[in-house]
Write an enzyme that holds these catalytic residues in place. Structure first.
Site, PDB file in Angstrom:
ATOM      1  CE1 TYR A 124      -2.802  -3.245   1.048  1.00  0.00           C
ATOM      2  CE2 TYR A 124      -4.357  -1.465   0.719  1.00  0.00           C
ATOM      3  CZ  TYR A 124      -4.084  -2.813   0.818  1.00  0.00           C
ATOM      4  OH  TYR A 124      -5.090  -3.720   0.680  1.00  0.00           O
ATOM      5  CE  LYS A 187       2.677 -18.053   1.186  1.00  0.00           C
ATOM      6  NZ  LYS A 187       2.428 -19.336   1.844  1.00  0.00           N
ATOM      7  CG  ASP A 237      -0.495 -20.205   3.432  1.00  0.00           C
ATOM      8  OD1 ASP A 237       0.012 -19.814   4.507  1.00  0.00           O
ATOM      9  OD2 ASP A 237       0.115 -20.945   2.639  1.00  0.00           O
ATOM     10  CG  ASP A 261      -7.580  -4.564   2.495  1.00  0.00           C
ATOM     11  OD1 ASP A 261      -8.674  -4.368   3.057  1.00  0.00           O
ATOM     12  OD2 ASP A 261      -7.364  -4.244   1.313  1.00  0.00           O
TER      13      ASP A 261
END
Ligand code: NAD
Length: 371
Positions: A124, A187, A237, A261
């Site tokens: 972002y 991750k 995930d 988000d």
């Protein structure tokens, strides 16, 4: 002492929701002096900018704002006022509690999660290069054959400062609000540089809070001493699967911007969706409280949409101002109106065409009556 708070009604359904939330907060027992500041579409036409300096000055002066949604025109027009506000005031923490209230129709019960999303970095940051530009070519050259020549590029910056600051925010929130666990989500098996750094910063912060008890828990003194806040880590995930299978195992989740988000919408979905999901954007000095949902333009002026999300954002605001009893009073009244299921808006009825649904104003009045 009364608190002076900036009230930004916003546009679309914003003004009717802001009026409803204001009505409820005024009846809560907390003394609030509202400084109303218009921003958004109509202001753009009158003042040439949708976010005049007077709005930012008012928030900086009062340190706290309650904000209705503001429309962002698609394909051209002005840039998002919501993003501009977060940037101008360095509101680095996005707080989204997702709690199930009995009576809201969902697939899950007993969900009480808080998503803490970093609000300033990551993909972002807006560092993007269109394909074929000199900047894109430079990055492609730097990557030594790992990026195709016709690629567009978005850069993902994650800093030690930003990571440490957001994880510390999550732990402070846990301590002050009686939460039992903080889970860091990223991750690093794939993004070893950026997400690896995020986890390293998170572990450092977690060490500082080792053994610290959550202050607001009424019965922290369990056998053997206070209940310390746990720390754990999940890959994003796997976290998604955990959340849709056993959300009750998690508590405060902290993560970089993009994962935040996505997961905050997922968590809002677990507890009943946009109509009931409150939020806050918080910085070192200043905090702006607003619902997750947007300005729902098609319902403008119809006294139709659900005021719960903005009222619950007001509950977060009252807690932030130290008005704990007023906050609890509003939250209990909202929960009771929802549990009864009578004076609620169309979206909370089993059938959306239910003729017994009440309007925005009437639902707020039911909450006030319940207090
Ligand atoms: P939206 O959240 O405004 O509406 C999507 C749909 O969700 C609505 O049509 C309605 O069916 C439902 N909904 C939303 N709020 C509800 C409520 N309180 N009660 C009942 N149902 C509700 O999303 P959108 O249509 O994608 O966006 C509309 C505008 O809002 C856009 O201009 C967007 O940029 C802006 N927006 C602003 C904010 C903000 O101010 N922070 C956040 C998101 C979107």
């Amino acid at each position: 002492m009364p608190h002076t708070v900036t009230l930004i009604p916003g546009d679309g359904v914003g003004p009717e929701l802001a009026a409803a939330a204001r009505h409820v907060i005024d009846a809560s027992g907390a003394k609030i002096v509202w400084e109303v500041q218009d921003a958004g579409f109509a202001v753009m036409e009158k003042e040439g900018t949708p976010l005049p300096d007077r709005v930012l000055d008012s928030i900086r002066r009062n340190k706290v704002a309650l904000k209705g949604p503001i429309t962002t025109p698609r394909g051209g027009g002005f840039r998002s006022v919501n993003v501009a506000l977060r940037k101008a005031l360095d509101l680095y923490a996005c707080l989204r509690p997702c709690k199930h209230y009995p009576g809201v129709r969902t697939r899950f019960e007993n969900v009480d999660l808080v998503v803490v999303r970093e609000n300033t970095e990551d993909l972002y940051a807006g560092v993007e290069f269109e394909p074929g530009t000199p900047e894109a070519k430079q990055v492609i050259a730097l990557a030594g054959g790992r990026i195709r020549d016709d690629a567009a590029i978005s850069i993902k910056p994650i800093s030690a400062f930003g990571s440490e600051r957001i994880v510390d925010f999550a732990f402070r929130y846990a301590v002050e609000n009686g939460r039992r666990k903080v889970t860091a989500v990223a991750k690093d098996n794939i993004m070893k540089a950026t997400d690896g750094l995020f986890y390293r910063a998170a572990r450092e912060v977690a060490k500082r809070y080792e053994g610290k008890a959550a202050r607001a828990l009424p019965a922290v003194a369990v056998a053997g001493g206070d209940l310390a806040i746990e720390y754990d880590e999940w890959l994003v995930d796997a976290m998604c699967m955990q959340l849709v299978q056993k959300p009750e195992l998690y508590d405060v989740l902290v993560m970089p911007n993009l994962y935040g988000d996505i997961l905050s919408d997922l968590c809002a979905g677990l507890v009943g969706g946009l109509g009931v999901a409150p939020g806050a954007n918080i910085g070192e000095e200043v905090a702006v409280f607003e619902a997750i949902h947007g300005s729902a333009p098609k319902y403008t002026g119809m006294n139709k949409v659900n005021p719960t999300a903005l009222i619950l954002s007001g509950v977060l605001m009252l807690r932030h101002l130290g008005e704990k009893e007023a906050a609890d009073r509003v939250e209990r009244a909202v929960a009771s109106v929802i549990a009864e299921g009578k004076h609620v808006t169309y979206d909370m009825k089993p059938d959306r065409t239910d003729a017994t649904a009440v309007g925005t104003k009437e639902m707020a009045e039911a909450v006030v009556a319940r207090m």
